[in-house]
Design a protein around this motif. Sequence first.
Motif, PDB file in Angstrom:
ATOM      1  N   PHE A   1      13.727   8.465 -17.477  1.00 19.84           N
ATOM      2  CA  PHE A   1      13.630   8.262 -15.955  1.00 19.84           C
ATOM      3  C   PHE A   1      12.783   6.927 -15.956  1.00 19.84           C
ATOM      4  CE2 PHE A   1      10.661   8.226 -12.279  1.00 19.84           C
ATOM      5  CZ  PHE A   1      11.591   8.165 -11.231  1.00 19.84           C
ATOM      6  N   SER A   2      12.050   6.881 -16.710  1.00 14.50           N
ATOM      7  CA  SER A   2      11.058   5.538 -16.912  1.00 14.50           C
ATOM      8  C   SER A   2      11.682   4.360 -17.315  1.00 14.50           C
ATOM      9  CB  SER A   2       9.928   5.924 -17.952  1.00 14.50           C
ATOM     10  OG  SER A   2       9.039   6.727 -17.568  1.00 14.50           O
ATOM     11  N   VAL A   3      12.554   4.311 -18.357  1.00 14.06           N
ATOM     12  CA  VAL A   3      13.484   3.407 -18.849  1.00 14.06           C
ATOM     13  C   VAL A   3      14.425   2.867 -17.691  1.00 14.06           C
ATOM     14  CG1 VAL A   3      15.264   2.692 -20.339  1.00 14.06           C
ATOM     15  CG2 VAL A   3      13.223   3.942 -21.041  1.00 14.06           C
ATOM     16  N   ALA A   4      15.045   3.933 -16.979  1.00 16.88           N
ATOM     17  CA  ALA A   4      15.815   3.685 -15.778  1.00 16.88           C
ATOM     18  C   ALA A   4      15.304   2.835 -14.866  1.00 16.88           C
ATOM     19  CB  ALA A   4      16.550   4.754 -15.526  1.00 16.88           C
ATOM     20  N   GLY A   5      13.972   3.286 -14.494  1.00 18.44           N
ATOM     21  CA  GLY A   5      13.213   2.647 -13.414  1.00 18.44           C
ATOM     22  C   GLY A   5      12.828   1.184 -13.804  1.00 18.44           C
ATOM     23  N   VAL A   6      12.544   0.931 -15.088  1.00 20.15           N
ATOM     24  CA  VAL A   6      12.233  -0.400 -15.542  1.00 20.15           C
ATOM     25  C   VAL A   6      13.469  -1.273 -15.414  1.00 20.15           C
ATOM     26  CG1 VAL A   6      11.614  -1.810 -17.445  1.00 20.15           C
ATOM     27  CG2 VAL A   6      10.341   0.169 -16.910  1.00 20.15           C
TER      28      VAL A   6
ATOM     29  N   THR B   1      11.741   1.791  -2.759  1.00 17.76           N
ATOM     30  CA  THR B   1      12.401   0.646  -3.338  1.00 17.76           C
ATOM     31  C   THR B   1      11.502  -0.157  -4.186  1.00 17.76           C
ATOM     32  OG1 THR B   1      14.317   0.495  -1.627  1.00 17.76           O
ATOM     33  CG2 THR B   1      13.799  -1.170  -3.012  1.00 17.76           C
ATOM     34  N   LEU B   2      10.335  -0.397  -3.473  1.00 19.20           N
ATOM     35  CA  LEU B   2       9.239  -1.624  -4.007  1.00 19.20           C
ATOM     36  C   LEU B   2       8.669  -0.488  -5.368  1.00 19.20           C
ATOM     37  CD1 LEU B   2       8.188  -4.173  -4.111  1.00 19.20           C
ATOM     38  CD2 LEU B   2       6.685  -3.616  -2.629  1.00 19.20           C
ATOM     39  N   GLY B   3       8.057   0.746  -4.858  1.00 16.14           N
ATOM     40  CA  GLY B   3       7.625   1.485  -5.776  1.00 16.14           C
ATOM     41  C   GLY B   3       8.089   2.126  -6.951  1.00 16.14           C
ATOM     42  N   GLY B   4       9.634   2.132  -6.679  1.00 15.98           N
ATOM     43  CA  GLY B   4      10.285   2.696  -7.790  1.00 15.98           C
ATOM     44  C   GLY B   4      10.447   2.009  -9.272  1.00 15.98           C
ATOM     45  N   VAL B   5      10.199   0.783  -9.073  1.00 12.17           N
ATOM     46  CA  VAL B   5      10.219  -0.218 -10.201  1.00 12.17           C
ATOM     47  C   VAL B   5       8.692  -0.054 -10.901  1.00 12.17           C
ATOM     48  CG1 VAL B   5      12.036  -1.666  -9.354  1.00 12.17           C
ATOM     49  CG2 VAL B   5       9.626  -2.401  -8.825  1.00 12.17           C
ATOM     50  N   PHE B   6       7.953   0.483 -10.084  1.00 12.22           N
ATOM     51  CA  PHE B   6       6.379   0.438 -10.652  1.00 12.22           C
ATOM     52  C   PHE B   6       6.084   1.885 -11.583  1.00 12.22           C
ATOM     53  CE2 PHE B   6       1.656   0.622 -10.178  1.00 12.22           C
ATOM     54  CZ  PHE B   6       1.618  -0.565 -10.173  1.00 12.22           C
ATOM     55  N   VAL B   7       7.032   3.148 -11.168  1.00 12.11           N
ATOM     56  CA  VAL B   7       6.690   4.226 -11.724  1.00 12.11           C
ATOM     57  C   VAL B   7       6.894   4.325 -13.235  1.00 12.11           C
ATOM     58  CG1 VAL B   7       7.252   6.533 -11.663  1.00 12.11           C
ATOM     59  CG2 VAL B   7       7.314   5.318  -9.504  1.00 12.11           C
ATOM     60  N   GLY B   8       8.005   3.429 -13.505  1.00  7.96           N
ATOM     61  CA  GLY B   8       8.330   3.479 -14.983  1.00  7.96           C
ATOM     62  C   GLY B   8       7.383   2.941 -16.140  1.00  7.96           C
ATOM     63  N   PRO B   9       6.783   1.563 -15.741  1.00  7.05           N
ATOM     64  CA  PRO B   9       5.840   1.214 -16.564  1.00  7.05           C
ATOM     65  C   PRO B   9       4.745   1.889 -16.599  1.00  7.05           C
ATOM     66  CG  PRO B   9       6.956  -0.589 -15.252  1.00  7.05           C
ATOM     67  CD  PRO B   9       7.434   0.617 -14.793  1.00  7.05           C
ATOM     68  N   VAL B  10       4.181   2.496 -15.619  1.00  8.22           N
ATOM     69  CA  VAL B  10       2.874   3.049 -15.552  1.00  8.22           C
ATOM     70  C   VAL B  10       3.081   4.533 -16.535  1.00  8.22           C
ATOM     71  CG1 VAL B  10       1.494   4.460 -13.929  1.00  8.22           C
ATOM     72  CG2 VAL B  10       2.053   2.333 -13.144  1.00  8.22           C
TER      73      VAL B  10
ATOM     74  N   LEU C   1       0.959  -1.253  -0.045  1.00  9.66           N
ATOM     75  CA  LEU C   1       0.058  -0.119   0.013  1.00  9.66           C
ATOM     76  C   LEU C   1       0.965   1.353   0.018  1.00  9.66           C
ATOM     77  CD1 LEU C   1      -2.738   1.329   0.271  1.00  9.66           C
ATOM     78  CD2 LEU C   1      -2.519   1.075   2.655  1.00  9.66           C
ATOM     79  N   ALA C   2       1.981   1.230   0.776  1.00  8.94           N
ATOM     80  CA  ALA C   2       2.798   2.483   0.857  1.00  8.94           C
ATOM     81  C   ALA C   2       3.606   2.583  -0.291  1.00  8.94           C
ATOM     82  CB  ALA C   2       3.752   2.326   2.299  1.00  8.94           C
ATOM     83  N   SER C   3       3.686   1.570  -1.181  1.00  2.00           N
ATOM     84  CA  SER C   3       4.462   1.816  -2.359  1.00  2.00           C
ATOM     85  C   SER C   3       3.645   2.073  -3.620  1.00  2.00           C
ATOM     86  CB  SER C   3       5.178   0.304  -2.743  1.00  2.00           C
ATOM     87  OG  SER C   3       4.372  -0.571  -2.886  1.00  2.00           O
ATOM     88  N   LEU C   4       2.422   1.795  -3.530  1.00  7.34           N
ATOM     89  CA  LEU C   4       1.392   2.073  -4.662  1.00  7.34           C
ATOM     90  C   LEU C   4       0.933   3.461  -4.477  1.00  7.34           C
ATOM     91  CD1 LEU C   4      -0.574  -1.218  -4.943  1.00  7.34           C
ATOM     92  CD2 LEU C   4       1.249  -0.451  -6.434  1.00  7.34           C
ATOM     93  N   VAL C   5       0.797   3.958  -3.251  1.00  5.48           N
ATOM     94  CA  VAL C   5       0.005   5.249  -3.046  1.00  5.48           C
ATOM     95  C   VAL C   5       0.939   6.175  -3.651  1.00  5.48           C
ATOM     96  CG1 VAL C   5       0.946   5.815  -0.631  1.00  5.48           C
ATOM     97  CG2 VAL C   5      -1.220   6.362  -1.147  1.00  5.48           C
ATOM     98  N   TRP C   6       2.278   6.167  -3.758  1.00  2.29           N
ATOM     99  CA  TRP C   6       2.826   7.370  -4.532  1.00  2.29           C
ATOM    100  C   TRP C   6       3.232   6.875  -5.577  1.00  2.29           C
ATOM    101  CZ3 TRP C   6       7.959   6.963  -6.389  1.00  2.29           C
ATOM    102  CH2 TRP C   6       8.569   5.824  -6.118  1.00  2.29           C
ATOM    103  N   ALA C   7       3.730   5.586  -6.050  1.00  6.82           N
ATOM    104  CA  ALA C   7       4.106   5.153  -7.298  1.00  6.82           C
ATOM    105  C   ALA C   7       2.988   5.435  -8.579  1.00  6.82           C
ATOM    106  CB  ALA C   7       4.565   3.908  -7.383  1.00  6.82           C
ATOM    107  N   ILE C   8       1.708   5.095  -8.312  1.00  3.64           N
ATOM    108  CA  ILE C   8       0.649   5.253  -9.246  1.00  3.64           C
ATOM    109  C   ILE C   8       0.523   6.740  -9.562  1.00  3.64           C
ATOM    110  CG2 ILE C   8      -1.689   4.732  -9.663  1.00  3.64           C
ATOM    111  CD1 ILE C   8      -1.487   2.058  -8.245  1.00  3.64           C
ATOM    112  N   PRO C   9      -0.113   7.486  -8.692  1.00  2.00           N
ATOM    113  CA  PRO C   9      -0.203   8.995  -9.189  1.00  2.00           C
ATOM    114  C   PRO C   9       1.082   9.603  -9.675  1.00  2.00           C
ATOM    115  CG  PRO C   9      -0.831   8.449  -6.667  1.00  2.00           C
ATOM    116  CD  PRO C   9      -0.203   7.397  -7.323  1.00  2.00           C
ATOM    117  N   LEU C  10       2.340   9.199  -9.305  1.00  2.00           N
ATOM    118  CA  LEU C  10       3.365   9.779  -9.956  1.00  2.00           C
ATOM    119  C   LEU C  10       3.579   9.320 -11.294  1.00  2.00           C
ATOM    120  CD1 LEU C  10       6.031  11.520  -9.820  1.00  2.00           C
ATOM    121  CD2 LEU C  10       7.110   9.702  -8.797  1.00  2.00           C
ATOM    122  N   GLY C  11       3.574   7.940 -11.539  1.00  2.00           N
ATOM    123  CA  GLY C  11       3.620   7.497 -12.803  1.00  2.00           C
ATOM    124  C   GLY C  11       2.687   8.202 -13.694  1.00  2.00           C
TER     125      GLY C  11
END
Length: 313
Positions: free
Chosen positions: A135-140, A186-195, A103-113
Amino acid sequence: MLKHTLQRLLLVLPVLLGVLLIGFLLMQVVPTDPAQVRAGPTATQDVVEAIRQELGLNQPLWKQFAIYLGRLLQGDLGVSIINNVPVTQELGNTIGPTLELMLASLVWAIPLGMFLGTVGAYYRGSLIDRAIMAFSVAGVSLPVFFLGLGLIWLFGFYYPILPFTGRTGPLWTWEGLQGIILPAVTLGGVFVGPVARMTRTSVLDELGADHVRTARAKGLSESRVVLRHTLRNALVPVVTLIGLQIGFLLGGAVVTETVFSWPGIGRLAVGAILSSDLPMAQGTIIMLSLGFILVNLAVDVLYAVLDPRVRGT
């Protein structure tokens, strides 16, 4: 809508059965004898055979699987070989921290992505767009463990401002909030790029649509055109991707929890596999697989809400 949901629920049953079968068979090829692990290294062969018979390991595989399914239907996941504690009790203690972390990783990663993808699409071809895509490619491309270790070095040692070992308290407390920042980033960082990439592609398609041109011709503000007439219609593929990524996020949680010693299901699974605790390993596999299945079921239902055309399929 109800018919669509029931159809998806019926499809879940064979998938879940297949997951249980694969998980059961994988545990059979592990080069470790559970009876020997429970008996200890100094136990005699007679003791080991007695434990094997008690656990039903001397039965044919099909019968072991049938017994296993029967216990599952009763809510019995077995007892840990290592600490002699019911598997359900250990899972109950670890599912809360894992849900907190996700929850803590999604609550910031989805809106930012979604924000980055929308901005990149609106300013297509500009320096801002290129920076966002880089930035997105680096995150992926960045491995989860590498990002976690980098954050530990930076904010745990070089600038020691955040705790990085274990769960320091519930999420609603200040100590717990501080302790979850690094694992959640850490967990949400890999989520931002694909979104961000999927949002950019979907918004670009919608920006060239007729209804968007009509909205602009009516004199609507750009913010209203983008938010109401563009982003809303672009959400369907984005939601689908988010659902799939949340499922894969469970795999990332295993690595993140191990790196940060977070007391969740992922860390429990790694410990159970390393210690050859087969009942505990099977229990964690079931929980992670069930989470993946439920997330995809929720995405199917939400997909039908966003796009009524799929309800009849």
